[in-house]
Design a protein around this motif. Structure first.
Motif, PDB file in Angstrom:
ATOM      1  N   ILE A  16       0.840  -1.204   0.000  1.00  0.00           N
ATOM      2  CA  ILE A  16       0.000   0.000   0.000  1.00  0.00           C
ATOM      3  C   ILE A  16       0.871   1.247   0.000  1.00  0.00           C
ATOM      4  N   HIS A  34       2.668   1.971  -3.313  1.00  0.00           N
ATOM      5  CA  HIS A  34       1.757   2.515  -4.325  1.00  0.00           C
ATOM      6  C   HIS A  34       1.623   4.026  -4.169  1.00  0.00           C
ATOM      7  N   TYR A  60       2.084   3.625   8.482  1.00  0.00           N
ATOM      8  CA  TYR A  60       3.053   2.700   7.879  1.00  0.00           C
ATOM      9  C   TYR A  60       4.235   2.471   8.816  1.00  0.00           C
ATOM     10  N   GLY A 113      -4.985   1.875   5.854  1.00  0.00           N
ATOM     11  CA  GLY A 113      -6.029   1.795   4.847  1.00  0.00           C
ATOM     12  C   GLY A 113      -6.956   2.998   4.871  1.00  0.00           C
ATOM     13  N   ALA A 173      -5.124   5.926   3.377  1.00  0.00           N
ATOM     14  CA  ALA A 173      -5.015   5.710   1.934  1.00  0.00           C
ATOM     15  C   ALA A 173      -6.321   6.111   1.245  1.00  0.00           C
TER      16      ALA A 173
END
Length: 302
Positions: free
Chosen positions: A38, A41, A244, A261, A264
């Motif tokens: 994640i 990205h 993270y 998440g 994100a």
């Protein structure tokens, strides 16, 4: 870094191959791998949006250990330490001549833990001739490129590993005493901040904390030292990065993965758009299990 014939467990980890299949890593640590995917990205997305109207090309190299790879052209050349292998004056002078011969307008160099001859306890009366290089040791220089002026700060210090120089106890926070200037454009340290291009956990926690505390983040941070961490990532300073780092630190992994998440999603729908970004570069030129790989410099436009 250098490692002798009798490797410790830490030595083996630091020298491990960078190549390991996603499947094996998922089986070993699924939460960590999902968090990395994640994060990677969104790091790539941040890199594509990190464009300056008057870009300056910075060529980054580190941990050459007496090798002299071909270097691409650019405006600024930065070497982030471990020019030498055994740390002798002769090795250092050969590396200085190699860097001096490069065509870059400005050349900035710091020492690494291998530069024994630069340790104050071992310096002789004969000073080092740095030729056209700007040598930084807990100091800064402002580079005037005409279109832009960039302030660069460099420090050779890394957490202690082995019997080398410019080291401090891993539990010691030296960065407040070093007094990194606030209005900084480029930070050069020999070692990485923790969880960023450091094989997950060999960087410095306190260096990372300094980066978080800086009101104005540097646009580029160049380092090496952990050879297996070679690469580049673009960091946007927000809750996604915090989450993270929490996963990578091993702190309440599942909670931090949910938070990752969530942040994100905030970025995807455009609710959050971080305004400050830093490009991290681990430019270690040698790599592989036995440092047999020779890798090129990494160029960054800032």
């Amino acid at each position: 870094m250098e490692f002798g014939g009798n490797e410790t467990g830490l030595d083996a980890l630091l020298r491990r191959s960078e190549q390991e299949s996603i499947r094996r890593r998922l089986l070993r640590s699924p939460v960590t791998v999902i968090a990395e995917l994640i994060y990677r990205h969104f790091s790539l997305r941040a890199e594509r949006s990190h464009i300056n109207e008057q870009p300056v090309r910075v060529v980054c190299i580190s941990d050459t250990h007496n090798t002299q790879p071909a270097l691409p052209d650019g405006d600024i050349l930065i070497h982030a330490g471990d020019l030498t292998q055994s740390g002798t004056r002769a090795e250092l002078e050969a590396q200085i001549e190699w860097l001096h011969s490069q065509p870059h307008r400005f050349k900035v160099v710091i020492a690494g833990n291998h530069e024994l001859c630069l340790d104050q306890k071992q310096l002789t009366e004969r000073s080092i001739d740095w030729r056209s290089l700007h040598y930084l040791e807990n100091s800064s220089v402002t580079l005037d490129l005409g279109c832009r002026r960039l302030k660069v700060f460099g420090s050779p210090y890394t957490p202690k590993h082995g019997n080398w120089v410019f080291q401090y106890a891993r539990a010691e926070n030296i960065w407040d005493d070093i007094s990194i200037p606030a209005n900084l454009d480029i930070l050069v340290t020999h070692g990485p901040p923790r969880t960023h291009l450091d094989l997950g956990r060999f960087g410095c926690q306190f260096l990372r904390e300094w980066l978080w505390s800086a009101q104005r983040k540097p646009c580029l941070h160049v380092f090496g030292h952990v050879h297996g961490g070679y690469g580049k990532e673009t960091v946007a300073w927000d809750g996604l990065q915090r989450a993270y780092e929490g996963v990578m630190d091993g702190k309440v992994k599942y909670t931090n993965l949910v938070s990752l998440g969530y942040h994100a999603l905030l970025r995807v729908v455009g609710i959050v758009n971080p305004t400050q970004r830093t490009v991290f570069v681990n430019a270690a030129a040698v790599g592989g299990v036995r440092d047999e790989k020779q890798r090129g410099a990494i160029s960054v436009d800032i």
